[in-house]
Design an enzyme around this catalytic site. Structure first.
Site, short mmCIF file in Angstrom:
data_model
loop_
_atom_site.label_atom_id
_atom_site.label_comp_id
_atom_site.label_asym_id
_atom_site.label_seq_id
_atom_site.Cartn_x
_atom_site.Cartn_y
_atom_site.Cartn_z
N GLY A 127 24.85 19.81 16.26
CA GLY A 127 24.33 19.99 14.90
C GLY A 127 24.40 18.69 14.10
O GLY A 127 25.02 17.71 14.52
N PHE A 142 23.89 31.14 16.14
CA PHE A 142 22.87 30.26 16.74
C PHE A 142 23.49 29.21 17.65
O PHE A 142 22.77 28.37 18.20
CB PHE A 142 22.12 29.50 15.63
CG PHE A 142 21.35 30.37 14.70
CD1 PHE A 142 20.05 30.74 14.99
CD2 PHE A 142 21.92 30.83 13.52
CE1 PHE A 142 19.33 31.54 14.13
CE2 PHE A 142 21.20 31.64 12.65
CZ PHE A 142 19.91 31.99 12.95
N ALA A 143 24.83 29.20 17.76
CA ALA A 143 25.49 28.07 18.42
C ALA A 143 25.57 28.28 19.92
O ALA A 143 26.45 28.99 20.40
CB ALA A 143 26.90 27.89 17.85
N ASN A 188 30.82 28.33 27.06
CA ASN A 188 30.45 28.26 25.64
C ASN A 188 29.61 29.48 25.21
O ASN A 188 29.95 30.17 24.26
CB ASN A 188 29.67 26.98 25.36
CG ASN A 188 29.40 26.82 23.87
OD1 ASN A 188 30.33 26.87 23.06
ND2 ASN A 188 28.14 26.67 23.50
N TYR A 226 21.23 29.59 31.87
CA TYR A 226 21.07 29.69 30.42
C TYR A 226 20.59 31.09 30.03
O TYR A 226 21.19 31.75 29.18
CB TYR A 226 20.07 28.62 29.93
CG TYR A 226 19.59 28.86 28.52
CD1 TYR A 226 20.46 28.73 27.44
CD2 TYR A 226 18.27 29.25 28.26
CE1 TYR A 226 20.02 28.98 26.14
CE2 TYR A 226 17.83 29.50 26.98
CZ TYR A 226 18.70 29.36 25.92
OH TYR A 226 18.28 29.61 24.65
N LYS A 284 22.61 34.42 27.95
CA LYS A 284 22.10 35.17 26.79
C LYS A 284 22.02 36.66 27.10
O LYS A 284 22.32 37.51 26.26
CB LYS A 284 20.72 34.62 26.40
CG LYS A 284 20.76 33.21 25.85
CD LYS A 284 21.36 33.16 24.46
CE LYS A 284 21.34 31.79 23.86
NZ LYS A 284 21.77 31.76 22.45
N ASN A 309 8.90 29.97 21.84
CA ASN A 309 9.17 28.54 21.64
C ASN A 309 9.25 28.19 20.16
O ASN A 309 8.22 28.07 19.49
CB ASN A 309 8.08 27.72 22.33
CG ASN A 309 8.21 27.78 23.84
OD1 ASN A 309 8.20 28.87 24.42
ND2 ASN A 309 8.35 26.64 24.48
N HIS A 322 11.75 18.94 24.32
CA HIS A 322 10.69 19.89 23.93
C HIS A 322 9.34 19.21 23.76
O HIS A 322 9.25 18.06 23.32
CB HIS A 322 11.09 20.62 22.65
CG HIS A 322 12.29 21.49 22.84
ND1 HIS A 322 13.55 21.09 22.50
CD2 HIS A 322 12.42 22.72 23.39
CE1 HIS A 322 14.42 22.05 22.82
NE2 HIS A 322 13.76 23.03 23.36
#
Ligand code: UFG
Length: 329
Positions: free
Chosen positions: A36, A73-74, A92, A141, A145, A170, A189
């Site tokens: 961040g 959001f982290a 994490n 990843y 989630k 996206n 990106h």
């Protein structure tokens, strides 16, 4: 609502903080600043430089500030890195999220909004993607989630924590006023890389794969403006009042756009050519991912404002043009 935005100094989190303020809520930010940016958060917003995995410190913050809702959001979000360093991602994205949820229980906070991803669908069985398609991630990843989604479902079932899960497509663009925007290090990106190639900050953009089963041979994605994403997070608050609520929504425009179409749009918006070269496929890229967003539109009364890709890219361009080195500018 008093809303603790975990990861509020990151790309999507910082835009959500702005939208919360605009809607009359009171956001507070918790961010360890690993990815961040302190400058992405206005100085009048309470800021806690803390790790989300520090259960006792987080519980204290939740209690002392009468937090009503936690938005999370982290997460680490580099798909390629998740393949080479899976434990970093499970530790994490799953382990620390469990600590955050424990801190919420300690503090008696019962409402949670979670950033999930279309990567949980893996290679979808059909398009556009509806929420009840099987979820079968093809990388760690996406798996992290999906695991958190499962935990949240179990917590809601016993009335401990109600939650809203948003599966992002996206995330793109930047705040309309150009004050905050997308700034990743490293940047992977498409839209920021194409803008940097146009301005000469980076060398030619590599088009990863030109032999996909899509109209022009390049991948199709659904580029949703970051402010549109953010607005959905606020529209869901009412649904969290039921302690057993577990709701999940795709957040996308519903419109597929190819890599080549993005490059054309960047050229049009910037007035600069985008040097590009064809390259092999990038490992782990599904050919096409785009949302059926009917559920979000009907369930949240939500409509994306940026349906035209050029309008989304114009906001990204405004930010990059004014801040060629991101927050370092
Ligand atoms: N691409 C290129 N060249 C580049 C960068 C990207 O051709 O230099 C292509 C990719 O192959 C892909 C498209 O541009 O087809 C978009 O790629 P991004 O890296 O911008 O975004 P992704 O679709 O890979 O990633 C997004 C989110 C992830 C999420 C993933 C789910 O950023 O967090 O969708 O598939 F996991």
């Amino acid at each position: 609502m008093n809303v603790l935005v975990v990861g509020g100094a990151g790309y999507i989190g910082s835009h959500c903080v702005r939208q919360l303020q605009t809607a009359g809520h009171s956001p507070l930010v918790l961010d360890n600043l690993v990815y961040g940016h302190r400058h992405a958060v206005a100085s009048d917003i309470p800021f806690f430089d803390e790790d989300l995995g520090n259960r006792h410190a987080v519980a204290q913050i939740l209690k002392e500030n009468n937090i009503d809702v936690v938005m999370h959001f982290a997460a680490y979000a580099y798909v390629g890195e998740s393949v080479t360093e899976p434990l970093k991602y499970y530790e994490n994205n799953v382990g620390n999220t469990i600590q955050l949820l424990l801190a919420m229980q300690d503090a008696g906070v019962t409402k949670f909004v979670f950033s999930s991803t279309c990567a949980t669908y893996g290679v979808p069985q059909s398009l556009p993607i509806v929420e009840d398609l099987p979820q079968s991630p093809i990388n760690p990843y996406g798996q992290t989630k999906l695991q958190v989604e499962a935990i949240l479902k179990d917590l809601a079932a016993i009335g401990k924590i109600s939650s809203a899960v948003f599966r992002y497509f996206n995330a793109s663009g930047a705040a309309e006023d150009g004050s905050i925007g997308e700034c990743h290090d490293p940047e992977t990106h498409l839209i920021p890389l194409a803008i940097d190639a146009a301005t000469g900050k980076r060398s030619a953009l590599k088009i990863f794969g030109t032999d996909y089963p899509t109209p022009d041979g390049t991948c199709l994605r659904d580029y949703i403006h970051v402010d549109d994403l953010s607005r959905a997070h606020i529209a869901v608050f009412d649904q969290l009042e039921d302690p057993k609520a577990f709701v999940h929504y795709n957040l996308g425009t519903g419109r597929p756009t190819s890599v080549r179409e993005i490059l054309d749009a960047v050229e049009k918006v910037t007035g600069l050519p985008v040097p590009a070269e064809e390259a092999p496929r990038r490992a782990g890229d599904p050919p096409s991912l785009y949302a059926d967003n009917t559920k979000a539109r009907q369930g949240l009364g939500w409509e994306p404002q940026h349906m035209d890709i050029e309008s989304t890219i114009a906001t990204a361009w405004k930010w990059h043009h004014a801040n060629p080195d991101g927050y370092a500018s």
